[in-house]
Design a protein around this motif. Structure first.
Motif, PDB file in Angstrom:
ATOM      1  N   UNK A   1       0.920  -1.181   0.137  1.00 23.31           N
ATOM      2  CA  UNK A   1       0.084  -0.042   0.035  1.00 23.31           C
ATOM      3  C   UNK A   1       0.924   1.432  -0.152  1.00 23.31           C
ATOM      4  N   UNK A   2       2.132   0.952  -0.357  1.00 20.32           N
ATOM      5  CA  UNK A   2       3.244   2.152  -0.261  1.00 20.32           C
ATOM      6  C   UNK A   2       3.998   2.114  -1.260  1.00 20.32           C
ATOM      7  N   UNK A   3       4.588   3.291  -1.687  1.00 19.31           N
ATOM      8  CA  UNK A   3       5.816   3.112  -2.559  1.00 19.31           C
ATOM      9  C   UNK A   3       6.871   2.723  -1.652  1.00 19.31           C
ATOM     10  N   UNK A   4       8.114   2.307  -2.407  1.00 20.86           N
ATOM     11  CA  UNK A   4       9.446   1.749  -1.857  1.00 20.86           C
ATOM     12  C   UNK A   4       9.901   2.871  -0.727  1.00 20.86           C
ATOM     13  N   UNK A   5       9.749   4.223  -1.121  1.00 23.47           N
ATOM     14  CA  UNK A   5      10.461   5.151  -0.246  1.00 23.47           C
ATOM     15  C   UNK A   5       9.578   5.363   0.992  1.00 23.47           C
TER      16      UNK A   5
END
Length: 322
Positions: free
Chosen positions: A252-256
């Motif tokens: 549910x998130x970008x890698x960063x």
């Protein structure tokens, strides 16, 4: 032989009981050396199954079926907001304590959450219930997307097809991508000409999500370092765009964003388990300064590092000698 114990509480949906036997039975029949025993275990008070009309049920195992299980799978059920019986909570703590993997599907996640075993971990449930889960259990980092979430030895997923996703994830962990992929294809029979693409997508997402685990572990060992998106993609042996897609789908998130949350999570641990000053915690968690740590910490937790430490420390850590 691996033992899968399916824990059923009153009002369990019928498919939550049949899906594990379907998945692990299919894998065992088609692949030599793949052997599973699926146990249907009744929690105290189990009387009815929703299938979809309520039906009386009697299962062959009780909580004793969890005692030597390799995986305990908590099915969804009615009355999930009620506090589970003490014997259920104790059995789950015992299973987790000896290293069993614990999975929960749909509203079954509330039962696992009530044990405290998901505190400080990521988890999910059906999208209709994610807000309720976050409100009732603020110590859990709730994924609002309802995809399969794996955090250490704990797996959680939405209802309906969540049980299938979890079982395929366990199968992939135990026997690899080929066995999990072929089992998925066998179970998802095409009903129309373009259904092969649907199969491919489901299989790809299940396997892609499992394939993130080495990179997630790698990131946790480098929280104090400046890790770029390119370096993450190189470790995962994929492109930056593919890595971003996989992270969004399965976390549910970008890698960063994931890395930022992991750093704040480690800062929370250090604040409660050590006497390190904020300046050193900032260095250990990869923030460029204590001010940057404080800013991100407040955004993600709603409080300051100092206030968090005061609120969550049961007693002062022992002072170093000398």
């Amino acid at each position: 032989m691996s033992v899968i114990a399916v824990l059923a509480l009153d009002g369990v949906p019928g498919p939550h009981l049949t899906t594990p036997a379907m998945v692990f039975g299919a894998a065992s029949r088609q692949h030599p050396g793949v052997e599973y025993e699926v146990r249907l275990c009744a929690a105290p008070g189990l009387r009815m199954v929703r299938a979809p009309a309520p039906l009386p049920v009697s299962l062959p195992w009780g909580l004793d079926g969890l005692e030597d299980a390799d995986v305990v799978l908590i099915a969804g059920h009615a009355g999930h907001r009620d506090v589970p019986p003490a014997s259920v909570r104790a059995a789950l703590h015992t299973a987790a304590g000896r290293g069993a993997r614990i999975a929960a599907v749909g509203t079954g996640v509330f039962t696992l959450a009530a044990t405290g075993l998901l505190d400080e971990r990521r988890a999910t449930t059906g999208w209709r219930y994610t807000g309720d889960l976050a409100t009732r259990h603020p110590g859990i980092d709730v994924d609002p997307l309802g995809t399969v979430v794996e955090d250490g030895s704990f797996l959680t997923a939405a209802g309906m097809f969540g049980g299938l996703d979890v079982c395929l994830r366990v199968l992939h962990r135990d026997h690899g991508a080929t066995v999990a992929g072929e089992t998925a294809r066998q179970l998802i029979t095409p009903l129309q000409l373009d259904a092969d693409e649907v199969q491919n997508t489901i299989e790809r997402e299940v396997l892609d999500g499992s394939g993130l685990e080495p990179t997630l572990r790698w990131l946790k060992t480098r929280l104090d370092q400046a890790v770029t998106l390119t370096e993450m993609a190189a470790h995962a042996r994929t492109s930056t765009s593919s890595l971003t897609r996989r992270f969004r789908t399965h976390t549910g998130r970008t890698p960063v964003q994931y890395l930022l949350h992991a750093r704040v999570s480690e800062a929370r641990r250090l604040l409660t388990e050590t006497d390190l000053p904020v300046e050193q915690i900032a260095i250990r968690t990869g923030f460029t300064s204590p001010a940057v740590l404080r800013r991100h910490f407040r955004i993600l937790t709603g409080t300051t590092p100092r206030a968090y430490r005061q609120a969550h420390r049961a007693e002062p850590a022992p002072q170093a000698q000398g």
